[in-house]
Structures are given as C-alpha cells and as structure tokens.
Design a protein around this motif. Structure first.
Motif, short mmCIF file in Angstrom:
data_model
loop_
_atom_site.label_atom_id
_atom_site.label_comp_id
_atom_site.label_asym_id
_atom_site.label_seq_id
_atom_site.Cartn_x
_atom_site.Cartn_y
_atom_site.Cartn_z
N ASP B 74 0.83 -1.21 0.00
CA ASP B 74 0.00 0.00 0.00
C ASP B 74 0.87 1.26 0.00
O ASP B 74 0.53 2.25 -0.65
N LEU B 75 1.97 1.22 0.73
CA LEU B 75 2.87 2.38 0.71
C LEU B 75 3.52 2.52 -0.65
O LEU B 75 3.68 3.63 -1.17
N ALA B 76 3.91 1.38 -1.26
CA ALA B 76 4.50 1.42 -2.61
C ALA B 76 3.54 2.10 -3.58
O ALA B 76 3.95 2.93 -4.41
N ALA B 77 2.25 1.75 -3.46
CA ALA B 77 1.24 2.31 -4.37
C ALA B 77 1.02 3.79 -4.12
O ALA B 77 0.35 4.47 -4.91
N MET B 78 1.56 4.30 -3.03
CA MET B 78 1.46 5.73 -2.71
C MET B 78 2.76 6.45 -3.07
O MET B 78 2.86 7.66 -2.92
N GLY B 79 3.77 5.68 -3.48
CA GLY B 79 5.08 6.26 -3.74
C GLY B 79 5.84 6.59 -2.47
O GLY B 79 6.80 7.36 -2.50
N ALA B 80 5.42 6.00 -1.35
CA ALA B 80 6.02 6.35 -0.06
C ALA B 80 7.19 5.42 0.29
O ALA B 80 7.21 4.26 -0.11
N THR B 81 8.13 5.94 1.04
CA THR B 81 9.25 5.16 1.57
C THR B 81 8.86 4.64 2.94
O THR B 81 8.55 5.43 3.84
N PRO B 82 8.82 3.31 3.14
CA PRO B 82 8.40 2.79 4.45
C PRO B 82 9.43 3.09 5.53
O PRO B 82 10.63 3.08 5.28
N ARG B 83 8.93 3.40 6.71
CA ARG B 83 9.82 3.73 7.84
C ARG B 83 9.54 2.88 9.06
O ARG B 83 10.46 2.42 9.72
N TRP B 84 8.24 2.73 9.43
CA TRP B 84 7.89 2.09 10.69
C TRP B 84 6.70 1.16 10.51
O TRP B 84 5.92 1.33 9.57
N ALA B 85 6.53 0.23 11.45
CA ALA B 85 5.35 -0.64 11.45
C ALA B 85 4.97 -0.97 12.89
O ALA B 85 5.82 -0.98 13.79
N THR B 86 3.67 -1.21 13.10
CA THR B 86 3.21 -1.77 14.37
C THR B 86 2.46 -3.06 14.07
O THR B 86 1.93 -3.24 12.97
N LEU B 87 2.44 -3.95 15.06
CA LEU B 87 1.83 -5.27 14.89
C LEU B 87 0.91 -5.56 16.07
O LEU B 87 1.33 -5.47 17.22
N ALA B 88 -0.34 -5.91 15.78
CA ALA B 88 -1.25 -6.42 16.82
C ALA B 88 -1.63 -7.83 16.39
O ALA B 88 -2.05 -8.04 15.25
N ILE B 89 -1.46 -8.79 17.29
CA ILE B 89 -1.66 -10.18 16.88
C ILE B 89 -2.41 -10.95 17.96
O ILE B 89 -2.13 -10.82 19.15
N ALA B 90 -3.41 -11.71 17.53
CA ALA B 90 -4.12 -12.63 18.41
C ALA B 90 -3.71 -14.05 18.00
O ALA B 90 -3.71 -14.38 16.82
N LEU B 91 -3.35 -14.86 18.99
CA LEU B 91 -2.87 -16.22 18.75
C LEU B 91 -3.66 -17.19 19.61
O LEU B 91 -3.89 -16.92 20.78
N PRO B 92 -4.04 -18.33 19.06
CA PRO B 92 -4.78 -19.31 19.88
C PRO B 92 -3.93 -19.89 21.01
O PRO B 92 -4.44 -20.14 22.10
N VAL B 93 -2.64 -20.10 20.75
CA VAL B 93 -1.73 -20.58 21.79
C VAL B 93 -0.41 -19.84 21.65
O VAL B 93 -0.03 -19.42 20.57
#
Lengths: 320, 320
Positions: B74-93
């Motif tokens: 999605d950032l590529a499609a905006m012409g943006a240079t990626p810098r940061w990410a956050t992750l929220a994850i639910a796991l069964p175990v």
C-alpha cells in the motif's frame, strides 16, 4: 449486496477533512498526514477481542468507544495530543445495526478529541478490533516510563478499581444496589482517556503510564524502565468502595481497565499539580514516593505492615 | 510461565534503534517517531485472518512476511518510503516455535526495507494479524488513485494472476508440474512489495494502486476516484500461463494478492518508464489508455471483441 467497500464507506468514510493536518483520509492506498514541524509522532496500537477484553454482549456503541478510548489512553500517558486513528475490524456478520452503533460510539469519542479516522479495513471473522492511534508531542516533553527518579512523588488520577468492581458485579461475583453498580459498569464500558491531564503534565511529570493491567503491575513497568523502586501507602490510594474490603483491595491493586494515569513528579511540583487538579476538576492523589532500590515495590497498610503486591492482569497468563 | 510481556519482549522487542528517526521504540505507552521535515506521513492498516487471507496451515514464516508485505505494498502504491510498522496479533496458543518463525519472516522483510517495528500487542484468540505501516513521501509527489487523466497510458508491473493460480493449485483446482507450481505458490505466500518502483514513479505516474483485489477491481478504484474510464487490451496484460486459458483470464482479471502496481502516466513519460524498467530489472507493460467516459472499463480481446469485466474479490461479498 452490500460489498466490503460499501460497508466501509457507509460507516467509516466520514467526509474527508482535507486540511492542514489530514491531506488525504480514507479511500486511497494510504492516508497522507502532516505532522506539525518540531513535534514527535506518538504511535500506539491495540487489539481487542470479544470475551477477553470485553464481556460478550457488550453494547456495540460502548465497544466503539472503548476500542478508541484504550488507545487514546496510551497517548494520554505519553503526554501526546491525539490527531488520527486507523481501525481494522473483523466481524462475524455484516450487521448494519451493529456497525451503525459501533461507529457512532467510536466517532463520538473521536470528535470530542478532534481525532480523524484516516484508515480502515473490514473483514469477516471472529470479532476482533485493532485500533492504531497517532498523536503529537514535543519530544523533549514526552512522558515516558523511564523518567522516575528517587525522591519523586507518585500520583494517581481519579479512582482505581471501579472497572474491575464493575466487571465483578457484571459477572455476578458481587451484588450491589443498582445506583452503586451503574457508575462502576460505566467505568468498565465507557472509560475516559485522560488526554487533557496528560497534555498538562508535560514539563511537570517525570514519568507516566496509564492503568490498564492494574496499579501494581503498571507502576511496576515504570519502576523497571526507570531502574528505581517505590514505597506506596495503600490507605492513600483512591480506591473503589464496594463494602467488601478484600475485594476492594484486589480491584484497586490488580484491577485493570481503569485508564487512569499513574505519574511521578519532583516534590517541587506539588503546588502545580494541586492547582492542575482544581483547574481540570479531577482528583489527583499523592500515594507514595520513588526510592533508589531498583524494581522493589513496597506497599504499606495503614498500620505500617507490608502488603504483598498482587500480579497484574496478563492477557496470556492462562496459556502456559 | 512466559507472560505476555516476556513473549513480546522475546520475539518483537528487537534492540530499540534510537536515532534520528525512531526516538523511542517498543516498550513504552507509545512509540515516538520523527517524521522528516517537509515529508507527509503515509499510513495504511490491514487485518489478516486465517482461512480468509491465507490458507490454514500456511507456514508462519510466510505469514510474517505476508502480513508486512501487503501493507508495504500500500505504501509502494502511494510512492512512499516505508519507515515504521506496528503489529497487533491474536494467537490461539503462545507457541514459541510459531512465534519464532513468524517474527523471523516479518523482520527479514522489515530489515530489507529498513522498517522499524515500533509497537506491538499480543493477545490470545483466533489467529488474527493487524499491521499498520507508516512511511514518508513528499506530499506533492504522492501517487493517489485520483490523478488519472484522459489520454494517460495505463501500465502494470510484473505478471498478473500468479498468486491466484498458485491458490487454485494449492486448493487442488489445478494440477501443475512441481517446477511450474513452485513459483506460483511463492508469489502467493511471499509477495514482493514494489517499494522501489513506487518511489521511482514519484513525478512520473499520475495515479497508482496495488493489485490486491484483482486487476479489474483495482483499476476500477482508480477510475472511480479519478472520474475517468479506461480501454484495456487483454492481450497486452502480462498474465500467468497455466495452459488453461479460461482460468488464466479469471486469475489475471479477478485474481487478488498479486501486489503488483497498476499506474497511469502521460504519454510523454514512456521513455522514462521504459528506462526505469531496465534500471530496476522489472517488467513494466503498457496495457491501455485512460478515457474520458467516467467509470467505464472497456476490456478488449485480441479480436477487438469486448470482455465483460469480472467482479473483484470482496472479503465481505459472501455475507449478504
């Protein structure tokens, strides 16, 4: 047939407020935002699941409020001013009534704090809500967990344990008169992020955290990051009063979901903090002091005896 | 007992890269980031669910890669240079082997594009992964969906339909020799975000989008936002070849998950785009032209006959 795109549009694509701050909102590959020069960007993310972070059957309007509120609370604990949010949501069915109430709850809170919803993803699956909030704070005044120093006072906003007591009542572990139970349930379902308090503590507080896992656990995070210890007087903690002293203590010390702020400040800031409490009409209680011994939390009862600090709520603790 | 905090720490709290860009990473109430002066912040978010966005049993390393890759796209499609990410994850175990492989897949891609993971939330529940990415782009050069103008060429990177054919093969709808199937499966499981292409298209492309829902649907989003139509020659579309022409057409036109870029550009940019294809060693195909008639996508076969555009993949389409 209401497609994913139509659903998103109908409930979440509010008129794009193009302007100095939000250059491009929902509807493209990414939102484009303008961070004010000289401000650091504060970012926090959370995932809320049915049955884990809120009781099954919680009203969708309360859920929309809470999903945003718990993230705004993280910004408040950083001293940041909230600006934008994104929402990713999985729903078992595309229920328009549910979506309408959920989005109304979310947008009502967003509008109160002038937060733009700038991105969204809607999909089908077991109910899961992930919100990311973005805010601004002058980097040098951000309230991290790592700034507490020996001799600093420890302060708490509001009243602790109300949300936990509300949950106990909702789950039938506690019987209370309706007029006592109602405000406790409201605190559980519609927590109030302490945004303005966080902003006003810039330059006053040395460290801050919001109470999401319980007072003892959350103060523990500050002690760990700051490399210090603490002495806290239980009798000074502003706590819920249900009539059951043992339950009250568990709720005050280990009850999550209060979203009040714990913060530390030098003793010279006492007058400023007292004045702030008056200006914001919010209770701010001085409950103890930071000590040099790393990581050690000493909790004293009214007779000077030591109370064993309880474990905090751990979303994964029951797995291992 | 491995607590939530320990789990997060072990797998996701990589050495905080404090520096000019990331002032504070994982471990406080919020991350603190420094957006470069003059750059707009580009933000995108997605939620991936087991069985919906990836087949059950997908290797966790591929999942870690894909969860970040689809957002970087999605950032590529905006012409943006990626810098940061956050992750929220639910796991069964809280499976350490799974977490180890998942985080390795995610961090390998993050490091290739110099992306800092600055926030996370881990909880117990049905597998759900929500990633938010943040990047930078000069606002005036961002590649939105709304800039296509009549007369512009329509371009596509890479080859379309490979991921959809890989999924059909994986689901047993298609039998292919292993050496033919392997690269298709790789495209499905380990998509490559076209980051460098997006950056280099700043100032060249008039509009862009990434192919996540299928060529016809995604080009349709550009037409809608730009208020234009398009004439596309199917024979010029760079498509997968499985030996089944009807399946190929469905995969090329309606297959999601390719994460190639569709972009438009004025005819004067043809030489620059051809040169860019050579410089990046990437195939860039000119497949049609933007027309004035709003929203109308005309697809022609090799004989000049019209092909009915298929519907795109809709994560909610089967609900209503």
């Amino acid at each position: 047939m209401a497609s994913e795109f139509e659903l998103i549009r109908r409930f979440f694509d509010r008129p794009a407020r193009r302007g100095a701050r939000t250059l491009l909102g929902v509807g493209d590959d990414a939102a484009l935002l303008r961070v004010e020069p000289g401000m650091a960007l504060a970012v926090s993310t959370d995932m809320l699941l049915a049955g884990r972070h809120f009781p099954e059957g919680t009203a969708p309007g309360a859920l929309g409020h809470k999903a945003l509120a718990v993230n705004l609370s993280d910004l408040a604990a950083m001293g940041a001013t909230p600006r934008w949010a994104t929402l990713a949501i999985a729903l078992p069915v595309a229920d328009e009534g549910w979506l309408s109430a959920f989005s109304a709850g979310l947008f009502a809170l967003a509008q109160r704090f002038d937060v733009d919803l700038v991105g969204g993803d809607t999909t089908r699956g077991p109910l899961a809500i992930s919100v990311t909030v973005l805010g601004e704070v002058p980097a040098e005044h951000a309230l991290t967990r790592g700034g507490a120093r020996p001799g600093d006072d420890i302060w708490v906003s509001g009243v602790l344990g109300q949300a936990a007591a509300g949950l106990a009542e909702r789950q039938g572990q506690l019987r209370l008169a309706p007029q006592v139970a109602a405000p406790l349930r409201a605190r559980l379902e519609m927590p109030e992020p302490r945004i303005v308090l966080g902003e006003r503590l810039r330059g006053i507080a040395s460290a801050a955290i919001d109470v999401s896992d319980g007072f003892a656990a959350d103060l523990g995070h500050v002690l760990e990051r700051s490399g210090v210890g603490a002495l806290v007087h239980y009798a000074q903690l502003p706590g819920v009063r249900t009539g059951d002293a043992a339950l009250d203590m568990r709720c005050v010390l280990a009850g999550g979901d209060d979203y009040e702020l714990i913060f530390t400040a030098g003793q010279e800031a006492r007058a400023a903090i007292t004045a702030l409490a008056g200006a914001l009409d919010i209770s701010l209680s001085r409950v103890g002091a930071i000590q040099a011994a790393p990581m050690r939390l000493v909790l004293l009862d009214a007779q000077g005896g030591q109370i064993a600090p309880p474990a905090g709520y751990d979303h994964f603790a029951d797995l291992d």
